[in-house]
Scaffold this motif. Structure first.
Motif, PDB file in Angstrom:
ATOM      1  N   GLY B  58     -32.448 -78.361  26.366  1.00 21.48           N
ATOM      2  CA  GLY B  58     -32.607 -79.447  25.704  1.00 21.48           C
ATOM      3  C   GLY B  58     -32.877 -78.903  24.916  1.00 21.48           C
ATOM      4  N   GLU B  59     -33.724 -80.073  24.126  1.00 21.91           N
ATOM      5  CA  GLU B  59     -33.816 -80.544  22.767  1.00 21.91           C
ATOM      6  C   GLU B  59     -34.272 -79.419  22.394  1.00 21.91           C
ATOM      7  OE1 GLU B  59     -35.418 -83.302  21.560  1.00 21.91           O
ATOM      8  OE2 GLU B  59     -35.829 -82.639  19.209  1.00 21.91           O
ATOM      9  N   VAL B  60     -35.945 -78.566  23.005  1.00 24.61           N
ATOM     10  CA  VAL B  60     -36.678 -77.488  22.100  1.00 24.61           C
ATOM     11  C   VAL B  60     -36.454 -76.156  23.381  1.00 24.61           C
ATOM     12  CG1 VAL B  60     -37.718 -79.335  20.566  1.00 24.61           C
ATOM     13  CG2 VAL B  60     -38.476 -79.121  22.774  1.00 24.61           C
ATOM     14  N   PRO B  61     -35.389 -76.238  23.774  1.00 21.34           N
ATOM     15  CA  PRO B  61     -35.800 -74.783  24.268  1.00 21.34           C
ATOM     16  C   PRO B  61     -36.426 -73.598  24.009  1.00 21.34           C
ATOM     17  CG  PRO B  61     -33.469 -74.548  23.674  1.00 21.34           C
ATOM     18  CD  PRO B  61     -34.262 -75.901  22.616  1.00 21.34           C
ATOM     19  N   ASP B  62     -36.628 -73.200  23.558  1.00 16.16           N
ATOM     20  CA  ASP B  62     -37.070 -71.429  22.480  1.00 16.16           C
ATOM     21  C   ASP B  62     -38.865 -70.969  22.609  1.00 16.16           C
ATOM     22  OD1 ASP B  62     -35.152 -72.367  19.291  1.00 16.16           O
ATOM     23  OD2 ASP B  62     -34.422 -71.362  20.898  1.00 16.16           O
ATOM     24  N   GLY B  63     -38.624 -70.167  22.936  1.00 18.15           N
ATOM     25  CA  GLY B  63     -39.882 -69.673  24.224  1.00 18.15           C
ATOM     26  C   GLY B  63     -39.938 -70.033  25.833  1.00 18.15           C
ATOM     27  N   TYR B  64     -39.140 -70.731  26.133  1.00 18.35           N
ATOM     28  CA  TYR B  64     -39.653 -71.493  26.909  1.00 18.35           C
ATOM     29  C   TYR B  64     -38.182 -70.504  28.070  1.00 18.35           C
ATOM     30  CZ  TYR B  64     -42.224 -74.350  24.728  1.00 18.35           C
ATOM     31  OH  TYR B  64     -43.294 -75.113  24.265  1.00 18.35           O
ATOM     32  N   VAL B  65     -38.519 -70.462  29.468  1.00 16.04           N
ATOM     33  CA  VAL B  65     -37.848 -70.314  30.643  1.00 16.04           C
ATOM     34  C   VAL B  65     -37.804 -70.899  31.691  1.00 16.04           C
ATOM     35  CG1 VAL B  65     -36.842 -68.270  33.008  1.00 16.04           C
ATOM     36  CG2 VAL B  65     -37.167 -67.835  29.299  1.00 16.04           C
ATOM     37  N   VAL B  66     -36.693 -71.235  32.537  1.00 17.23           N
ATOM     38  CA  VAL B  66     -37.064 -72.178  34.173  1.00 17.23           C
ATOM     39  C   VAL B  66     -36.351 -71.257  35.282  1.00 17.23           C
ATOM     40  CG1 VAL B  66     -36.918 -73.975  32.946  1.00 17.23           C
ATOM     41  CG2 VAL B  66     -35.194 -73.469  33.299  1.00 17.23           C
ATOM     42  N   SER B  67     -36.535 -71.511  35.636  1.00 20.11           N
ATOM     43  CA  SER B  67     -36.384 -71.792  37.715  1.00 20.11           C
ATOM     44  C   SER B  67     -35.562 -72.498  38.128  1.00 20.11           C
ATOM     45  CB  SER B  67     -36.696 -70.288  38.037  1.00 20.11           C
ATOM     46  OG  SER B  67     -38.451 -70.640  37.957  1.00 20.11           O
ATOM     47  N   ARG B  68     -35.392 -73.238  38.894  1.00 20.29           N
ATOM     48  CA  ARG B  68     -35.181 -73.525  40.387  1.00 20.29           C
ATOM     49  C   ARG B  68     -34.524 -73.054  41.538  1.00 20.29           C
ATOM     50  NH1 ARG B  68     -33.225 -79.726  40.301  1.00 20.29           N
ATOM     51  NH2 ARG B  68     -34.216 -80.978  41.764  1.00 20.29           N
ATOM     52  N   SER B  69     -34.871 -72.129  42.706  1.00 20.78           N
ATOM     53  CA  SER B  69     -34.060 -71.486  43.466  1.00 20.78           C
ATOM     54  C   SER B  69     -34.858 -72.491  45.251  1.00 20.78           C
ATOM     55  CB  SER B  69     -35.082 -70.223  43.841  1.00 20.78           C
ATOM     56  OG  SER B  69     -36.635 -70.767  44.004  1.00 20.78           O
ATOM     57  N   LYS B  70     -35.653 -73.311  44.635  1.00 19.57           N
ATOM     58  CA  LYS B  70     -35.978 -74.814  45.362  1.00 19.57           C
ATOM     59  C   LYS B  70     -35.465 -75.974  45.099  1.00 19.57           C
ATOM     60  CE  LYS B  70     -38.418 -71.670  49.479  1.00 19.57           C
ATOM     61  NZ  LYS B  70     -39.743 -71.995  49.957  1.00 19.57           N
ATOM     62  N   THR B  71     -35.475 -76.870  45.476  1.00 16.34           N
ATOM     63  CA  THR B  71     -34.630 -78.529  45.220  1.00 16.34           C
ATOM     64  C   THR B  71     -36.138 -79.130  44.808  1.00 16.34           C
ATOM     65  OG1 THR B  71     -32.729 -78.503  46.283  1.00 16.34           O
ATOM     66  CG2 THR B  71     -34.563 -80.361  46.133  1.00 16.34           C
ATOM     67  N   GLU B  72     -37.117 -78.460  44.999  1.00 16.14           N
ATOM     68  CA  GLU B  72     -39.101 -79.334  45.583  1.00 16.14           C
ATOM     69  C   GLU B  72     -39.024 -78.529  43.507  1.00 16.14           C
ATOM     70  OE1 GLU B  72     -37.454 -78.507  48.002  1.00 16.14           O
ATOM     71  OE2 GLU B  72     -40.152 -76.564  48.567  1.00 16.14           O
ATOM     72  N   ASN B  73     -38.619 -77.263  44.008  1.00 15.56           N
ATOM     73  CA  ASN B  73     -39.851 -77.003  42.664  1.00 15.56           C
ATOM     74  C   ASN B  73     -39.227 -76.807  41.251  1.00 15.56           C
ATOM     75  OD1 ASN B  73     -42.433 -76.729  44.485  1.00 15.56           O
ATOM     76  ND2 ASN B  73     -41.168 -74.397  45.520  1.00 15.56           N
ATOM     77  N   PHE B  74     -39.724 -76.418  40.317  1.00  7.64           N
ATOM     78  CA  PHE B  74     -39.138 -76.628  38.601  1.00  7.64           C
ATOM     79  C   PHE B  74     -40.527 -75.798  38.057  1.00  7.64           C
ATOM     80  CE2 PHE B  74     -35.818 -76.496  36.324  1.00  7.64           C
ATOM     81  CZ  PHE B  74     -36.246 -77.484  34.982  1.00  7.64           C
ATOM     82  N   PRO B  75     -40.302 -74.520  38.423  1.00  7.38           N
ATOM     83  CA  PRO B  75     -41.583 -73.914  37.273  1.00  7.38           C
ATOM     84  C   PRO B  75     -41.071 -74.016  35.535  1.00  7.38           C
ATOM     85  CG  PRO B  75     -40.380 -72.472  38.811  1.00  7.38           C
ATOM     86  CD  PRO B  75     -40.170 -73.859  38.829  1.00  7.38           C
ATOM     87  N   LEU B  76     -41.746 -73.907  35.234  1.00  5.83           N
ATOM     88  CA  LEU B  76     -41.716 -73.599  33.821  1.00  5.83           C
ATOM     89  C   LEU B  76     -42.516 -72.300  32.720  1.00  5.83           C
ATOM     90  CD1 LEU B  76     -40.323 -74.484  30.065  1.00  5.83           C
ATOM     91  CD2 LEU B  76     -42.604 -75.555  30.670  1.00  5.83           C
ATOM     92  N   THR B  77     -41.924 -71.695  31.946  1.00 10.29           N
ATOM     93  CA  THR B  77     -42.382 -70.462  31.735  1.00 10.29           C
ATOM     94  C   THR B  77     -42.493 -70.082  30.274  1.00 10.29           C
ATOM     95  OG1 THR B  77     -42.187 -68.782  33.936  1.00 10.29           O
ATOM     96  CG2 THR B  77     -42.943 -67.291  32.248  1.00 10.29           C
ATOM     97  N   LEU B  78     -43.486 -69.817  29.591  1.00 12.72           N
ATOM     98  CA  LEU B  78     -43.473 -69.231  28.188  1.00 12.72           C
ATOM     99  C   LEU B  78     -44.223 -67.678  27.908  1.00 12.72           C
ATOM    100  CD1 LEU B  78     -44.961 -72.330  28.639  1.00 12.72           C
ATOM    101  CD2 LEU B  78     -45.902 -71.831  26.272  1.00 12.72           C
TER     102      LEU B  78
END
Lengths: 116, 112
Positions: B58-78
């Motif tokens: 998106g607009e401000v992605p630097d320093g963040y990582v995401v994953s979505r292995s399952k439809t219901e979960n969307f973790p955000l990692t710094l």
């Protein structure tokens, strides 16, 4: 690119009076959607009202109405008969295109304080 | 519980540490989003996901990582938290045919 502008950082209104919160937008899309969200001091984001760009009538939801003026690119929120519980931050937002996942682009918000 | 939940609700971490914010929705919505909210900026999009295994910046992605292995979960990692990442983080979900986005309660993150 889309842009949402809310020019009123803070507003006061007396209980039972009506208040208008301003929102102007800029987009090159022909089809778009406009939203208003309320964020009370507890922090959650509460959906209030939606207006599609092709909707012929202004949206209304109870005491909330959206004054949509397409030519002026404005989508002002009107709250009638203000209540103390209406004190909150209000955000105007526009839905992005498919290539942004239809994410919302938010304005900076207007803080509304309803006084007795 | 039905709906969209975030955990933790509050987190204090130190500069340089890795931290993961969790988001879970029960509706099987295709789209999920991470926004951050800072004073004077409203909400800004960090990452979004159109489906499992499909994510984009998106607009401000630097320093963040995401994953979505399952439809219901969307973790955000710094990966290495910085003070500038002190913020309130909101997760949201929606279906493409529905205009409304449903927001989680938010996570208030402080990086010291």
């Amino acid at each position: 690119a889309q842009k949402i502008t809310q020019t009123q950082p803070g507003m006061f209104v007396q209980e039972k009076e009506a208040v208008t919160l301003d929102c102007t937008y800029d987009t090159s899309d022909q089809s778009y959607g406009l939203f208003w969200y309320k964020q009370p001091s507890s922090g959650e984001m509460i959906f209030l009202i939606y207006q599609g760009s092709y909707d012929e009538q202004n949206a209304t939801e109870g005491r909330y109405s959206l004054n949509f003026q397409k030519a002026r690119k404005s989508a002002n929120l009107v709250i009638s008969a203000s209540q103390l519980g209406d004190s909150a931050m209000y955000f105007c937002a526009m839905r992005g295109a498919r290539n942004s996942g239809y994410a919302l682009n938010f304005g900076k918000g207007t803080s509304l304080l309803v006084t007795p | 519980d039905a709906g969209i939940t975030q955990s933790p609700r509050y987190k204090i971490t130190e500069t340089g540490r890795q931290v993961t914010l969790m988001c879970h929705q029960t509706w099987s919505h295709s789209y999920m989003f991470w926004y951050r909210q800072d004073l004077g900026h409203g909400l800004r999009l960090i990452y979004y996901s159109a489906a499992a295994d499909i994510t984009d910046k998106g607009e401000v992605p630097d320093g963040y990582v995401v994953s979505r292995s399952k439809t219901e979960n969307f973790p955000l990692t710094l990966e290495s938290a910085t003070r500038s990442q002190t913020s309130v983080y909101f997760c949201a979900s929606s279906e493409v045919q529905s205009y409304e986005q449903y927001f989680g309660p938010g996570t208030r993150l402080t990086v010291t």
